[in-house]
Write a protein that holds these residues in place. Structure first.
Motif, short mmCIF file in Angstrom:
data_model
loop_
_atom_site.label_atom_id
_atom_site.label_comp_id
_atom_site.label_asym_id
_atom_site.label_seq_id
_atom_site.Cartn_x
_atom_site.Cartn_y
_atom_site.Cartn_z
N PHE A 76 -78.81 23.81 -25.44
CA PHE A 76 -78.37 24.32 -26.74
C PHE A 76 -78.98 25.62 -26.94
O PHE A 76 -80.23 25.78 -26.86
CB PHE A 76 -78.92 23.42 -28.31
N LYS A 78 -78.92 29.86 -29.19
CA LYS A 78 -78.23 30.71 -30.05
C LYS A 78 -78.57 32.12 -29.83
O LYS A 78 -79.47 32.38 -29.08
CB LYS A 78 -78.50 29.92 -31.28
N MET A 100 -84.71 30.64 -29.28
CA MET A 100 -84.12 29.55 -28.55
C MET A 100 -83.56 30.23 -27.06
O MET A 100 -82.49 30.40 -26.96
CB MET A 100 -83.21 28.74 -29.17
N PRO A 288 -73.31 28.97 -31.64
CA PRO A 288 -74.39 28.68 -30.26
C PRO A 288 -73.55 28.15 -29.18
O PRO A 288 -72.35 27.94 -29.09
CB PRO A 288 -75.16 27.26 -31.02
N VAL A 289 -74.32 28.17 -28.09
CA VAL A 289 -73.56 27.71 -26.80
C VAL A 289 -74.26 26.43 -26.15
O VAL A 289 -75.52 26.07 -26.41
CB VAL A 289 -73.79 28.50 -25.58
N GLU A 290 -73.54 25.57 -26.18
CA GLU A 290 -73.95 23.99 -25.88
C GLU A 290 -73.71 23.60 -24.14
O GLU A 290 -72.74 23.90 -23.83
CB GLU A 290 -73.45 22.95 -26.65
#
Lengths: 487, 102
Positions: A76, A78, A100, A288-290
């Motif tokens: 996860f 961002k 992150m 965000p990218v998961e």
């Protein structure tokens, strides 16, 4: 007399430009050397009300590089805004990653000679956008070109595990090989695809007491040479400064320096006191990218054997020298071609000689990859076998390689056409040897008399045979016949 | 109760944001910003022990686009709204020291 010892401590920040077709958050093309401000749009020049959309390839390239650097990949991740004011940053903030990052806690191995590798820890790698370019050549004002603004960059930060300029250079070269192998960056230094910022200080032991000198960060180095030299320069400058003033590291005593390439010195840069107050906060315009298991695995499949591991394998498995193994693995195309030739059954050492001495020279002349010379791996393997079996000489092999590249013909056919087939037929060569022996009684006497003159005389006789066959006699066979007759 | 944001902090933030404030505004904003922080602090009354920090307020992720280049504005249009330009470049006051960069 006082005793003083020191060691250099270096950590690196590296920006690598990812090789995407379009920018990170908009569809403007990433192209070097275009008309200034022609590859820009409302998103990358920061017009009000526009929305960035993440480039999937930039994200995947970053993850792939993170995997190759043995990092823990965040599932996860961002983006954050890093605020500062500078004319090359049209939005007044850079979209970056703060708390992150997409990759953390990895390492890179660098060659340190003697077949050994040193492990340098990676703190983090994150994806961010590049700024534009300021030009200061115009006199009373500065010019800004925003074509580069928004180009995807991977920022890699190492632990201060490096202990010399040479090691920093070695890491930079290794990283360049890795990103090229993976196809995540062209790693072209001339185009600024890799930029370095070393942090340097010294650990000094003086009369049994330990000191640390203040850290300096050198901004924006864009060549391996500048990276190495600037660190070497700082080592001496900091040591001198310590001896003169005794200045030691305190909180916040880090300074920023620039590298003057002409004078080969670092120069202190003035900084405004608030310049490091970046006021990071989450980028509200990006979600965000998961990263799912499946997606991560699909990216992981694109990992390949990394260059240093290949280099060391060539030494262990094929018995190549470290230098040759380094040359072969410098570019993935060269290395892959070498492997393809060896896979066709060619002897690795001779293959290496042919590729490094002829193949790479031709590729360099023609400004192409070794795989684009018009010769096939099968053809080169056949040629290597012909040299191995003495069908053609090593020198003839080089000529044939060149002609193969020009004509695309197969080596055996060319050897015939170019009249380069070695005479290895003992019967035929024996006649010529007899003639030479008959015509040179003095040399024969010297050769059989033993002693100093003997070796030279045998060489002379061999030379005569080679001359008579226009260099096409197999010297090994001739030597054997000569030796038989002179004993 | 002392102000949560004092006037020096307001001056610092204003400087970072390139805002020019008069003394009256500094005083006003210190009061207003303190009130806002105080209001947000009401949140502390909640037990958030088992609540994951929120990275984004939308329940959406993975909005990505394929890497395909498209049309750009072109130099002429890009410079059209610039207060000053020089040839193909934006023209800005002379930048003396290095700095900037990504």
């Amino acid at each position: 007399m006082s005793s003083i010892e020191h060691r250099v401590i270096v950590g690196l920040e590296i920006h690598v430009q990812l090789c995407t077709e379009s920018k990170m958050f908009c569809r403007c093309a990433v192209e070097f050397g275009q008309q200034a401000n022609s590859r820009v749009c409302p998103v990358c020049i920061g017009m009000p009300g526009v929305l960035p959309v993440m480039n999937k390839k930039a994200f995947e390239c970053s993850v792939l590089a993170g995997l190759a650097l043995n990092c823990r990949i965040a599932r996860f991740t961002k983006w954050d805004r890093k605020s500062y004011y500078y004319p090359d940053l049209p939005k007044n903030y850079q979209i970056s990653q703060y708390d992150m990052p997409l990759a953390e806690e990895g390492f890179i191995e660098i060659p340190v000679g003697g077949g050994r590798a040193k492990r340098i820890r990676i703190i983090r790698a994150h994806l961010e956008e590049d700024a534009g370019k300021n030009l200061h050549t115009a006199g009373s004002f500065s010019q800004v070109d925003l074509n580069r603004a928004g180009t995807p960059l991977l920022e890699i930060v190492t632990e201060p595990d490096l202990s010399s300029g040479a090691e920093a250079r070695s890491l930079a070269v290794e990283l360049q090989r890795i990103v090229r192998y993976l196809g995540v960056s062209q790693g072209d230094m001339q185009k600024g695809h890799m930029r370095f910022e070393p942090n340097i200080n010294l650990a000094i032991t003086k009369d049994g007491q330990k000191f640390r000198t203040p850290i300096s960060e050198i901004k924006n180095l864009n060549s391996f040479r500048a990276l190495e030299r600037s660190i070497d320069y700082e080592e001496h400058r900091q040591l001198d400064e310590f001896l003169e003033t005794g200045a030691v590291l305190e909180t916040g005593s880090k300074t920023t320096r620039g590298w003057d390439d002409d004078r080969e010195i670092t120069v202190l840069q003035r900084e405004k006191e608030e310049s490091h107050d970046y006021r990071y906060f989450p980028e509200p315009d990006l979600v965000p990218v998961e990263l799912s298991d499946e997606w991560l695995e699909r990216i992981r499949e694109r990992l390949c054997e990394l260059p240093l591991s290949r280099q060391m394998r060539y030494v262990d498995q094929y018995g190549l020298g470290e230098y040759d193994a380094g040359v072969l693995t410098a570019e993935v195309a060269t290395s892959d071609f070498f492997e393809a030739v060896v896979a066709c059954g060619a002897e690795p050492k001779r293959t290496c000689n042919l590729l490094t001495q002829v193949g790479l020279r031709l590729a360099n002349e023609k400004r192409c990859g070794i795989d684009e010379l018009g010769v096939t791996a099968e053809g080169v393997a056949e040629l290597v076998r012909m040299v191995d079996h003495g069908r053609v000489s090593a020198g003839a092999g080089e000529k044939i390689f060149e002609t193969m590249s020009d004509t695309g013909k197969d080596p055996d056919l060319l050897a015939e056409e170019m009249n380069l087939i070695q005479k290895s037929d003992a019967g035929e060569l024996e006649g010529i040897v007899d003639e030479v022996i008959g015509e040179n009684p003095q040399a024969v006497e010297d050769a059989t008399s033993g002693g100093k003159k003997s070796k030279k005389a045998v060489g002379f006789l061999l030379g005569q045979v080679m001359q008579r066959t226009k260099g096409r006699a197999n010297p090994k066979v001739v030597s054997e016949i000569l030796a038989g007759k002179l004993n | 109760m002392g102000k949560k944001i004092d006037e020096d902090q307001v001056r610092k933030v204003a400087k970072l944001a390139r805002l020019e404030l008069c003394e009256q505004e500094v005083e006003d904003f210190a009061g207003q910003l303190s009130a806002i922080i105080g209001y947000v602090e009401k949140m502390n009354e909640l037990d958030t022990e088992d609540v994951e920090p929120l990275a984004h307020c939308l329940p959406v992720s993975n909005v990505l686009r394929e890497d395909i280049a498209g049309e750009s504005l072109g130099t002429e249009a890009a410079l059209a709204n610039a207060p000053q330009w020089d040839g193909d470049f934006f023209k800005v006051p002379k930048i003396l020291d290095g700095g900037g960069g990504a």
